[in-house]
Design a protein around this motif. Structure first.
Motif, PDB file in Angstrom:
ATOM      1  N   LYS A 134       4.123  50.488  11.187  1.00 11.39           N
ATOM      2  CA  LYS A 134       5.015  50.025  12.263  1.00 11.39           C
ATOM      3  C   LYS A 134       6.488  50.059  11.859  1.00 11.39           C
ATOM      4  CE  LYS A 134       5.775  46.766  15.870  1.00 11.39           C
ATOM      5  NZ  LYS A 134       5.728  45.439  16.404  1.00 11.39           N
ATOM      6  N   ALA A 144      13.044  47.027   9.303  1.00  2.39           N
ATOM      7  CA  ALA A 144      13.811  46.792  10.533  1.00  2.39           C
ATOM      8  C   ALA A 144      15.196  46.226  10.235  1.00  2.39           C
ATOM      9  CB  ALA A 144      13.032  45.875  11.468  1.00  2.39           C
ATOM     10  N   ALA A 155      18.337  44.442   7.503  1.00  4.99           N
ATOM     11  CA  ALA A 155      18.497  43.242   6.689  1.00  4.99           C
ATOM     12  C   ALA A 155      17.884  42.067   7.459  1.00  4.99           C
ATOM     13  CB  ALA A 155      19.970  42.993   6.424  1.00  4.99           C
ATOM     14  N   ILE A 192      17.711  39.146   9.456  1.00  2.00           N
ATOM     15  CA  ILE A 192      18.726  38.520  10.320  1.00  2.00           C
ATOM     16  C   ILE A 192      18.675  36.991  10.217  1.00  2.00           C
ATOM     17  CG2 ILE A 192      19.622  38.356  12.686  1.00  2.00           C
ATOM     18  CD1 ILE A 192      18.256  41.145  13.179  1.00  2.00           C
ATOM     19  N   ARG A 193      17.462  36.457  10.087  1.00  2.24           N
ATOM     20  CA  ARG A 193      17.346  34.993   9.932  1.00  2.24           C
ATOM     21  C   ARG A 193      18.103  34.524   8.700  1.00  2.24           C
ATOM     22  NH1 ARG A 193      13.413  33.561  13.617  1.00  2.24           N
ATOM     23  NH2 ARG A 193      12.020  35.320  13.799  1.00  2.24           N
ATOM     24  N   GLY A 243      19.922  48.125   7.783  1.00  5.96           N
ATOM     25  CA  GLY A 243      19.792  48.248   6.327  1.00  5.96           C
ATOM     26  C   GLY A 243      18.578  49.075   5.917  1.00  5.96           C
TER      27      GLY A 243
HETATM   28  C1  HXC Z   1      14.412  39.324  10.441  1.00  2.34           C
HETATM   29  C2  HXC Z   1      13.005  40.483  11.827  1.00  2.34           C
HETATM   30  C3  HXC Z   1      13.862  41.604  11.821  1.00  2.34           C
HETATM   31  C4  HXC Z   1      15.054  41.511  11.031  1.00  2.34           C
HETATM   32  C5  HXC Z   1      12.167  42.062  13.073  1.00  2.34           C
HETATM   33  N1  HXC Z   1      11.977  40.815  12.620  1.00  2.34           N
HETATM   34  N2  HXC Z   1      13.332  42.557  12.606  1.00  2.34           N
HETATM   35  N3  HXC Z   1      13.278  39.360  11.149  1.00  2.34           N
HETATM   36  N4  HXC Z   1      15.280  40.355  10.381  1.00  2.34           N
HETATM   37  N5  HXC Z   1      15.928  42.533  10.921  1.00  2.34           N
HETATM   38  C6  HXC Z   1      10.839  39.922  12.892  1.00  2.34           C
HETATM   39  C7  HXC Z   1      10.919  39.352  14.306  1.00  2.34           C
HETATM   40  O1  HXC Z   1      11.768  38.223  14.350  1.00  2.34           O
HETATM   41  C8  HXC Z   1       9.462  38.991  14.550  1.00  2.34           C
HETATM   42  O2  HXC Z   1       9.173  37.793  13.878  1.00  2.34           O
HETATM   43  C9  HXC Z   1       8.701  40.102  13.828  1.00  2.34           C
HETATM   44  O3  HXC Z   1       9.621  40.654  12.880  1.00  2.34           O
HETATM   45  C10 HXC Z   1       8.271  41.217  14.774  1.00  2.34           C
HETATM   46  O4  HXC Z   1       9.415  41.655  15.479  1.00  2.34           O
HETATM   47  P1  HXC Z   1       9.473  41.742  17.074  1.00  2.34           P
HETATM   48  O5  HXC Z   1      10.895  41.728  17.471  1.00  2.34           O
HETATM   49  O6  HXC Z   1       8.583  40.725  17.712  1.00  2.34           O
HETATM   50  O7  HXC Z   1       8.815  43.194  17.309  1.00  2.34           O
HETATM   51  P2  HXC Z   1       9.123  44.224  18.469  1.00  2.34           P
HETATM   52  O8  HXC Z   1       9.206  43.543  19.809  1.00  2.34           O
HETATM   53  O9  HXC Z   1       8.124  45.313  18.289  1.00  2.34           O
HETATM   54  O10 HXC Z   1      10.602  44.783  18.179  1.00  2.34           O
HETATM   55  C11 HXC Z   1      10.829  45.518  17.005  1.00  2.34           C
HETATM   56  C12 HXC Z   1      12.347  45.687  16.764  1.00  2.34           C
HETATM   57  C13 HXC Z   1      13.045  44.319  16.800  1.00  2.34           C
HETATM   58  C14 HXC Z   1      12.945  46.596  17.865  1.00  2.34           C
HETATM   59  C15 HXC Z   1      12.511  46.377  15.436  1.00  2.34           C
HETATM   60  O11 HXC Z   1      12.341  43.435  15.921  1.00  2.34           O
HETATM   61  C16 HXC Z   1      14.484  44.345  16.369  1.00  2.34           C
HETATM   62  O12 HXC Z   1      15.375  44.735  17.145  1.00  2.34           O
HETATM   63  N6  HXC Z   1      14.767  43.922  15.127  1.00  2.34           N
HETATM   64  C17 HXC Z   1      16.117  43.806  14.614  1.00  2.34           C
HETATM   65  C18 HXC Z   1      16.672  45.160  14.235  1.00  2.34           C
HETATM   66  C19 HXC Z   1      18.124  45.062  13.727  1.00  2.34           C
HETATM   67  O13 HXC Z   1      18.999  44.594  14.459  1.00  2.34           O
HETATM   68  N7  HXC Z   1      18.359  45.482  12.499  1.00  2.34           N
HETATM   69  C20 HXC Z   1      19.691  45.463  11.894  1.00  2.34           C
HETATM   70  C21 HXC Z   1      19.868  44.203  11.100  1.00  2.34           C
HETATM   71  S1  HXC Z   1      21.512  44.042  10.425  1.00  2.34           S
HETATM   72  P3  HXC Z   1       8.453  36.563  14.608  1.00  2.34           P
HETATM   73  O14 HXC Z   1       8.432  35.498  13.549  1.00  2.34           O
HETATM   74  O15 HXC Z   1       9.263  36.240  15.802  1.00  2.34           O
HETATM   75  O16 HXC Z   1       7.087  37.106  14.943  1.00  2.34           O
HETATM   76  C22 HXC Z   1      21.481  44.988   9.033  1.00  2.34           C
HETATM   77  C23 HXC Z   1      22.759  45.008   8.197  1.00  2.34           C
HETATM   78  C24 HXC Z   1      22.563  45.641   6.838  1.00  2.34           C
HETATM   79  O17 HXC Z   1      20.533  45.591   8.702  1.00  2.34           O
HETATM   80  C25 HXC Z   1      23.735  45.377   5.917  1.00  2.34           C
HETATM   81  C26 HXC Z   1      23.394  44.509   4.743  1.00  2.34           C
HETATM   82  C27 HXC Z   1      24.519  44.271   3.770  1.00  2.34           C
END
Ligand code: HXC
Length: 258
Positions: free
Chosen positions: A59, A63, A65, A67-68, A109
């Protein structure tokens, strides 16, 4: 070493590192990044390992870094702590080839981590994106720099400004991934590619990695000089003699990393 967020297996000279935080789609938190830097450093130091494959789950590769975890941080936390810089520097210090085998979400990330690998093999289910803009931040571990160098300004701007996802077919067309394979065949293909690399001279593979990476970091003139000198240097190795001799004698080379 036993890790909490990774599964590491070594098989036939290939270290397979699997990100393993299924409940958070392999989001990169502090613990995972520290363990990943450690696992890669260990593989780099292990004489039995000749290539590394980094993967996630069906899957999600990752996804992004976590976020929490990030949502609790202040400017001082991320600036003084230099979020993820020491870990990524350790990752990048690995001199052995690293293949990213990507299935599902490869975002933020996670996409930047895949870009730190030497090449990406994608499942046809892979989705790449830099959606940081939706969180009020920009990419932080190379997304605006590496992605732009690879897919060009227009597509990189599109990805970073709209936060849209790119499917595997577009990623291959854009040069982000080296090949796309059916999801069921992803690991088989990635491990086969790693095995192929493992059969080469490790010295030459290391030299290839240094040369290609140099092309992103210097002028063409300096890069060409670096490559030329590296080519000359290879003539000081036994593996060069063996490789050329084996061709002349119409047999398979026996490389000894010497
Ligand atoms: C923490 C995350 C997460 C993340 C998913 N989850 N992505 N937790 N950080 N980046 C968790 C969700 O909270 C959820 O937990 C579980 O994983 C399943 O995710 P869902 O959202 O329910 O799944 P789905 O509906 O299939 O959607 C998938 C998704 C979505 C499209 C990937 O999760 C999403 O948009 N995630 C965030 C993607 C993102 O914005 N990434 C960039 C982050 S910033 P629970 O406990 O609720 O079941 C970054 C900066 C890097 O990366 C720089 C660092 C220095």
């Amino acid at each position: 070493m036993a890790y909490k967020t990774l599964i590491v297996e070594i098989e036939d000279h290939v270290a397979l590192i699997r990100l393993n935080r299924p409940d958070a789609l392999n989001a990169l938190n502090a613990e995972l990044m520290a363990e990943l830097a450690d696992a890669v450093a260990q593989a780099n130091a292990n004489d039995k390992v000749r290539c590394i494959v980094l993967t996630g789950s069906e899957k999600a590769f990752a996804a992004g870094a976590d976020i929490r975890e990030m949502s609790q941080k202040s400017f001082v936390d991320v600036f003084a702590g230099d979020l993820f810089t020491p870990e990524t520097e350790r990752f990048l210090a690995c001199r052995k080839p690293i293949i990213a085998a990507v299935s599902g979400y490869c975002l933020g990330g996670g996409c930047e981590l895949a870009l730190m690998c030497d090449f990406i093999i994608a499942a046809d289910t892979a989705k790449f994106g830099q959606p940081e803009i939706n969180l009020g931040v920009v990419a932080g571990i190379g997304g605006t720099q590496r992605l732009t160098r690879i897919i060009g300004k227009s597509k990189a701007m599109d990805m970073h400004l709209t936060g849209r996802f790119m499917d595997a077919e577009e990623a291959e067309r854009s040069g982000l991934v080296s090949r796309v394979v059916p999801a069921k065949k992803l690991m088989e293909e990635a491990m086969a590619a790693a095995q192929k690399i493992a059969e080469k001279s490790a010295l030459t593979a290391m030299a290839v990695k240094e040369c290609v990476n140099r092309s992103y970091e210097t002028t063409l003139r300096e890069g060409l000089l670096f490559e030329r000198r590296m080519f000359h240097m290879m003539f000081a190795t036994e593996d060069q003699t063996e490789g050329m001799q084996a061709f002349v004698e119409k047999r398979e080379p026996q490389f000894r990393d010497k």
